[in-house]
Design an enzyme around this catalytic site. Structure first.
Site, PDB file in Angstrom:
ATOM      1  N   ASP A  63      -9.163   7.719  -3.802  1.00 24.09           N
ATOM      2  CA  ASP A  63      -8.375   7.299  -4.963  1.00 24.09           C
ATOM      3  C   ASP A  63      -9.227   6.704  -6.067  1.00 24.09           C
ATOM      4  O   ASP A  63      -8.696   6.289  -7.092  1.00 24.09           O
ATOM      5  CB  ASP A  63      -7.305   6.273  -4.554  1.00 24.09           C
ATOM      6  CG  ASP A  63      -7.894   4.923  -4.188  1.00 24.09           C
ATOM      7  OD1 ASP A  63      -7.362   3.883  -4.615  1.00 24.09           O
ATOM      8  OD2 ASP A  63      -8.913   4.899  -3.473  1.00 24.09           O
ATOM      9  N   ASP A  75     -10.858   8.627   2.414  1.00 23.69           N
ATOM     10  CA  ASP A  75     -10.890   7.197   2.135  1.00 23.69           C
ATOM     11  C   ASP A  75      -9.650   6.588   2.791  1.00 23.69           C
ATOM     12  O   ASP A  75      -8.730   7.311   3.181  1.00 23.69           O
ATOM     13  CB  ASP A  75     -10.884   6.980   0.619  1.00 23.69           C
ATOM     14  CG  ASP A  75     -10.768   5.530   0.226  1.00 23.69           C
ATOM     15  OD1 ASP A  75     -11.526   4.698   0.759  1.00 23.69           O
ATOM     16  OD2 ASP A  75      -9.891   5.218  -0.600  1.00 23.69           O
ATOM     17  N   ASP A  81      -8.041   2.756   2.021  1.00 23.43           N
ATOM     18  CA  ASP A  81      -7.219   1.953   1.108  1.00 23.43           C
ATOM     19  C   ASP A  81      -6.926   2.728  -0.171  1.00 23.43           C
ATOM     20  O   ASP A  81      -7.844   3.236  -0.834  1.00 23.43           O
ATOM     21  CB  ASP A  81      -7.945   0.655   0.748  1.00 23.43           C
ATOM     22  CG  ASP A  81      -8.165  -0.222   1.957  1.00 23.43           C
ATOM     23  OD1 ASP A  81      -7.229  -0.919   2.370  1.00 23.43           O
ATOM     24  OD2 ASP A  81      -9.294  -0.204   2.502  1.00 23.43           O
TER      25      ASP A  81
END
Length: 235
Positions: free
Chosen positions: A185, A28, A30
């Site tokens: 995240d 991922d 961001d």
């Protein structure tokens, strides 16, 4: 500045030998590799001001991040917004964010060094952020060189947690699902990994929403560099 966004959980939920089969890494963007939270929040609030709406608290906006720009803008505007308002708001947001994407955005501490140590692996980015701006940020931060593929929220007909993007990367890397790990995240990333059949790693920093009881990862990382001793000796 790197802020701890949730309590640390130093735990491995799978034994180390499980990771010996990993030969492909999917990241991922961001909240995992880059701290873009402030620029995203400012861009959303600039959009709300442009649309004559009240600005939102940063925690509210942060909770909306992770599902792609259209959903982010739709949630910020609220359910009563018309399709035309959503269209205009999204257009303004994307333009504003393009101009301000690097105001505060930076790589998390240790990320460039960890990617350098993992560079022998085929690595890809799979984000719900628009692909063109994702590539520009990676270039600006000097991280683009580490990734053989970069896919965004507008690269496919569906976004994460749909597995299409991850499945495409696995085919390109000629890797079976158990031979890959997806690092993110948020619960969206864990769900994507489960849907694609890969291993799932979650970082203990970042800003994505993550119900860990409902969507537990296979491993939790305090730092991206924690992957290196697990994977680096197996290449």
């Amino acid at each position: 500045m790197w802020k701890q966004a949730r309590p640390y959980y130093n735990c491995l939920l799978m034994t180390a030998p499980t990771f010996s089969s990993v030969r492909a890494l999917i990241f991922d963007l961001d909240g995992t590799l880059i701290d873009s939270q402030r620029d995203l929040i400012r861009s959303v609030n600039a959009m709300l001001e442009e649309m004559g709406r009240e600005q939102l608290h940063e925690d509210t906006i942060s909770a909306y991040i992770g599902h792609g720009a259209p959903q982010l803008i739709g949630q910020a505007l609220g359910q009563k917004a018309s399709e035309e308002e959503r269209r205009r708001a999204l257009q303004f947001f994307l333009g504003y964010y393009e101009d301000h994407k690097m105001d505060s955005t930076c790589a998390y501490p240790g990320v460039p060094e960890a990617l350098e140590e993992l560079a022998s692996y085929p690595m890809a980015i799979l984000t719900n952020k628009p692909v063109r701006i994702s590539r520009r940020i990676l270039e600006a931060l000097g991280l683009a060189k580490y990734f053989r593929a970069v896919y965004g929220g507008n690269s496919f007909e569906t976004k994460k947690p749909d597995p299409l993007g991850a499945q495409t990367i696995l085919r390109e890397f000629a890797a079976a699902p158990p031979e890959a790990i997806l690092i993110g995240d948020s619960e969206v990333d864990v769900q994507t990994a489960r849907n694609a059949g890969t291993l799932a790693a979650a970082v203990n920093y970042g800003f994505g929403a993550h119900d860990r009881a409902a969507h537990p990862a296979d491993i939790y990382l305090d730092r991206l560099a924690d992957l290196v001793p697990l994977l680096g000796n197996h290449r």
